[in-house]
Design an enzyme around this catalytic site. Structure first.
Site, PDB file in Angstrom:
ATOM      1  N   HIS A 144       0.969  -1.134  -0.023  1.00  0.00           N
ATOM      2  CA  HIS A 144       0.146  -0.239   0.046  1.00  0.00           C
ATOM      3  C   HIS A 144       0.915   1.437   0.023  1.00  0.00           C
ATOM      4  O   HIS A 144       1.512   1.636   0.982  1.00  0.00           O
ATOM      5  CB  HIS A 144      -0.994  -0.209   1.418  1.00  0.00           C
ATOM      6  CG  HIS A 144      -1.869   1.019   1.305  1.00  0.00           C
ATOM      7  ND1 HIS A 144      -2.091   1.927   2.549  1.00  0.00           N
ATOM      8  CD2 HIS A 144      -2.758   1.828   0.334  1.00  0.00           C
ATOM      9  CE1 HIS A 144      -2.791   2.992   2.307  1.00  0.00           C
ATOM     10  NE2 HIS A 144      -3.319   2.923   0.985  1.00  0.00           N
ATOM     11  N   GLU A 156       3.189   0.343   3.120  1.00  0.00           N
ATOM     12  CA  GLU A 156       2.697  -0.744   3.981  1.00  0.00           C
ATOM     13  C   GLU A 156       2.508  -2.056   3.402  1.00  0.00           C
ATOM     14  O   GLU A 156       1.843  -2.299   2.397  1.00  0.00           O
ATOM     15  CB  GLU A 156       1.476  -0.403   4.800  1.00  0.00           C
ATOM     16  CG  GLU A 156       1.354   0.892   5.507  1.00  0.00           C
ATOM     17  CD  GLU A 156      -0.075   1.413   6.014  1.00  0.00           C
ATOM     18  OE1 GLU A 156      -0.280   1.804   7.117  1.00  0.00           O
ATOM     19  OE2 GLU A 156      -1.138   1.299   5.205  1.00  0.00           O
TER      20      GLU A 156
HETATM   21  N1  LIG Z   1      -6.074   7.756  -4.221  1.00  0.00           N
HETATM   22  C1  LIG Z   1      -5.557   7.469  -3.552  1.00  0.00           C
HETATM   23  O1  LIG Z   1      -5.120   8.530  -2.383  1.00  0.00           O
HETATM   24  C2  LIG Z   1      -5.126   6.085  -3.022  1.00  0.00           C
HETATM   25  C3  LIG Z   1      -3.869   5.873  -2.170  1.00  0.00           C
HETATM   26  C4  LIG Z   1      -3.461   4.641  -1.963  1.00  0.00           C
HETATM   27  C5  LIG Z   1      -4.124   3.571  -2.611  1.00  0.00           C
HETATM   28  N2  LIG Z   1      -5.088   3.766  -3.365  1.00  0.00           N
HETATM   29  C6  LIG Z   1      -5.761   2.874  -3.876  1.00  0.00           C
HETATM   30  O2  LIG Z   1      -5.200   2.550  -5.351  1.00  0.00           O
HETATM   31  C7  LIG Z   1      -6.132   2.117  -6.459  1.00  0.00           C
HETATM   32  C8  LIG Z   1      -6.304   3.146  -7.336  1.00  0.00           C
HETATM   33  O3  LIG Z   1      -6.779   4.436  -6.913  1.00  0.00           O
HETATM   34  P1  LIG Z   1      -6.514   5.771  -7.874  1.00  0.00           P
HETATM   35  O4  LIG Z   1      -6.948   6.773  -7.097  1.00  0.00           O
HETATM   36  O5  LIG Z   1      -5.295   5.555  -8.326  1.00  0.00           O
HETATM   37  O6  LIG Z   1      -7.865   5.431  -8.852  1.00  0.00           O
HETATM   38  P2  LIG Z   1      -8.161   5.993 -10.311  1.00  0.00           P
HETATM   39  O7  LIG Z   1      -9.684   6.105 -10.244  1.00  0.00           O
HETATM   40  O8  LIG Z   1      -7.373   7.485 -10.447  1.00  0.00           O
HETATM   41  O9  LIG Z   1      -7.470   5.059 -11.137  1.00  0.00           O
HETATM   42  C9  LIG Z   1      -7.895   3.885 -11.505  1.00  0.00           C
HETATM   43  C10 LIG Z   1      -7.592   3.405 -12.960  1.00  0.00           C
HETATM   44  O10 LIG Z   1      -7.839   1.954 -12.865  1.00  0.00           O
HETATM   45  C11 LIG Z   1      -8.049   1.875 -14.422  1.00  0.00           C
HETATM   46  N3  LIG Z   1      -9.162   0.321 -14.272  1.00  0.00           N
HETATM   47  C12 LIG Z   1     -10.181   0.116 -13.911  1.00  0.00           C
HETATM   48  N4  LIG Z   1     -10.479  -1.102 -14.054  1.00  0.00           N
HETATM   49  C13 LIG Z   1      -9.368  -1.588 -14.785  1.00  0.00           C
HETATM   50  C14 LIG Z   1      -9.121  -2.993 -14.959  1.00  0.00           C
HETATM   51  N5  LIG Z   1      -9.726  -3.923 -15.042  1.00  0.00           N
HETATM   52  N6  LIG Z   1      -7.731  -3.049 -15.675  1.00  0.00           N
HETATM   53  C15 LIG Z   1      -6.909  -2.030 -15.811  1.00  0.00           C
HETATM   54  N7  LIG Z   1      -7.198  -0.780 -15.332  1.00  0.00           N
HETATM   55  C16 LIG Z   1      -8.314  -0.469 -14.838  1.00  0.00           C
HETATM   56  C17 LIG Z   1      -9.020   2.878 -14.625  1.00  0.00           C
HETATM   57  O11 LIG Z   1      -9.088   3.043 -16.132  1.00  0.00           O
HETATM   58  C18 LIG Z   1      -8.331   3.960 -13.934  1.00  0.00           C
HETATM   59  O12 LIG Z   1      -7.285   4.556 -14.907  1.00  0.00           O
HETATM   60  C19 LIG Z   1      -7.464   1.819  -5.415  1.00  0.00           C
HETATM   61  O13 LIG Z   1      -7.217   0.442  -5.040  1.00  0.00           O
HETATM   62  C20 LIG Z   1      -7.239   2.412  -4.180  1.00  0.00           C
HETATM   63  O14 LIG Z   1      -7.772   2.249  -3.040  1.00  0.00           O
HETATM   64  C21 LIG Z   1      -5.383   5.155  -3.453  1.00  0.00           C
END
Ligand SMILES: NC(=O)c1ccc[n+]([C@@H]2O[C@H](COP(=O)([O-])OP(=O)(O)OC[C@H]3O[C@@H](n4cnc5c(N)ncnc54)[C@H](O)[C@@H]3O)[C@@H](O)[C@H]2O)c1
Length: 288
Positions: A144, A156
């Site tokens: 994470h 993490e």
């Molecule tokens: N935003 C934050 O602050 C943060 C911090 C740590 C962890 N996360 C985790 O990271 C992950 C992504 O978050 P994010 O903020 O980058 O989201 P985001 O919405 O910015 O990006 C998600 C991306 O995944 C793509 N996607 C969706 N389904 C897909 C698939 N089957 N195959 C390939 N690509 C696919 C989408 O097109 C999009 O570009 C989540 O699990 C979230 O919990 C987010």
């Protein structure tokens, strides 16, 4: 598997997190595939990373050559097969939906070599909810990162009951290799460590706002000027995305059935109005 066997890393999902995680890995010298189903998201990721790297070169933090080399190792692709067929380590960073992640883990398990570790960057979904979608549960864990991944140092690493000691240790070592600081959670817990602590702070900030005690700006000032936090809770929700905050709370509510885990009234309103923070230009603050 030994850490030295990791040559290629694949990051699945090129959104806010995946794009920067991929860049971090490429800057550390790895051959990286960044995959997304959405071509527009990949193009946006490339453009955004070019901007970030240019600013670092302008500030003298990186040389133009280092950046060029990193980009030459970073491949932007829409085909999952192309992304994972020769990979040693997969970091999943797709949308925070359990079923989407389970489907992806099953597909990666089918396409990637047998030795490959599959880690989820999910903020809330523990890897035991994903591991049984694969035939290699011992090679599945959480890894994470924090937003923005180019800047934030902590990662993490969460060892589920199915995760082998080797997988946990290789993931810890890989985290150090990409110049981040890992902590190991020896047991799974939803939300992990840092966000559980942050969650308590956010709850209190929202309680104070919803009860009219002080404005979002003033509560943020209390945190930055009295507690020395680098950013206030409302500015932080705007940065990470109100939709992310909403999804995290809904996921926790679904997992626990606890009504108090639901997103707050003000967050739900903003989510429904499409006021998602910086990415839409409006959240608790307005951005130009
Ligand atoms: N935003 C934050 O602050 C943060 C911090 C740590 C962890 N996360 C985790 O990271 C992950 C992504 O978050 P994010 O903020 O980058 O989201 P985001 O919405 O910015 O990006 C998600 C991306 O995944 C793509 N996607 C969706 N389904 C897909 C698939 N089957 N195959 C390939 N690509 C696919 C989408 O097109 C999009 O570009 C989540 O699990 C979230 O919990 C987010």
């Amino acid at each position: 598997m030994d850490i030295n066997h990791i040559k290629q890393i694949s990051v699945v999902g090129s959104g806010a997190m995946g794009s920067q995680i991929a860049m971090v890995c490429a800057l550390a010298g790895y051959d990286v595939y960044l995959q997304d189903v959405n071509e527009e998201s990949l193009a946006k990721a490339k453009q955004s990373l070019e901007g970030h790297m240019k600013r670092r070169v302008d500030k003298g933090k990186l040389s133009a050559q280092e950046v060029d080399h990193a980009f030459s190792r970073l491949h932007f692709v829409t085909s999952l097969e192309e992304a994972v067929q020769g990979t040693d380590f997969v970091i999943e960073a797709i949308v925070e939906k359990l079923e989407a992640k389970r489907a992806l883990f099953a597909e990666v398990d089918r396409l990637a070599p047998a030795h490959t570790i599959i880690a989820s960057n999910s903020s809330t979904i523990i890897s035991s909810k994903l591991a049984d979608a694969t035939n290699r549960p011992e090679k599945v864990c959480n890894m994470h990162f924090f937003n923005p991944a180019l800047v934030m140092e902590l990662v993490e690493v969460v060892q589920g009951p199915h995760t082998s000691e080797e997988t946990a240790q290789v993931t810890m070592e890989l985290t150090r290799k990409i110049n981040k600081t890992p902590i190991l959670l020896q047991k799974e817990i939803s939300g992990f460590v840092a966000n559980r602590i942050l969650g308590k702070l956010m709850d209190e900030a929202i309680y104070l706002l919803e009860n009219g005690i002080a404005s979002a700006e003033e509560i943020d000032l209390a945190c930055t000027k009295a507690l020395n936090h680098p950013i206030g809770p409302f500015a932080l929700i705007d940065l990470t995305g109100i939709d992310v905050h909403y999804d995290v709370r809904m996921q926790r509510y679904k997992e626990t059935g606890d009504e108090s885990a639901r997103p707050s009234k003000i967050v739900t309103e903003k989510y429904q109005n499409g006021e998602l923070g910086r990415k839409t230009g409006k959240g608790f603050y307005t951005y130009s």
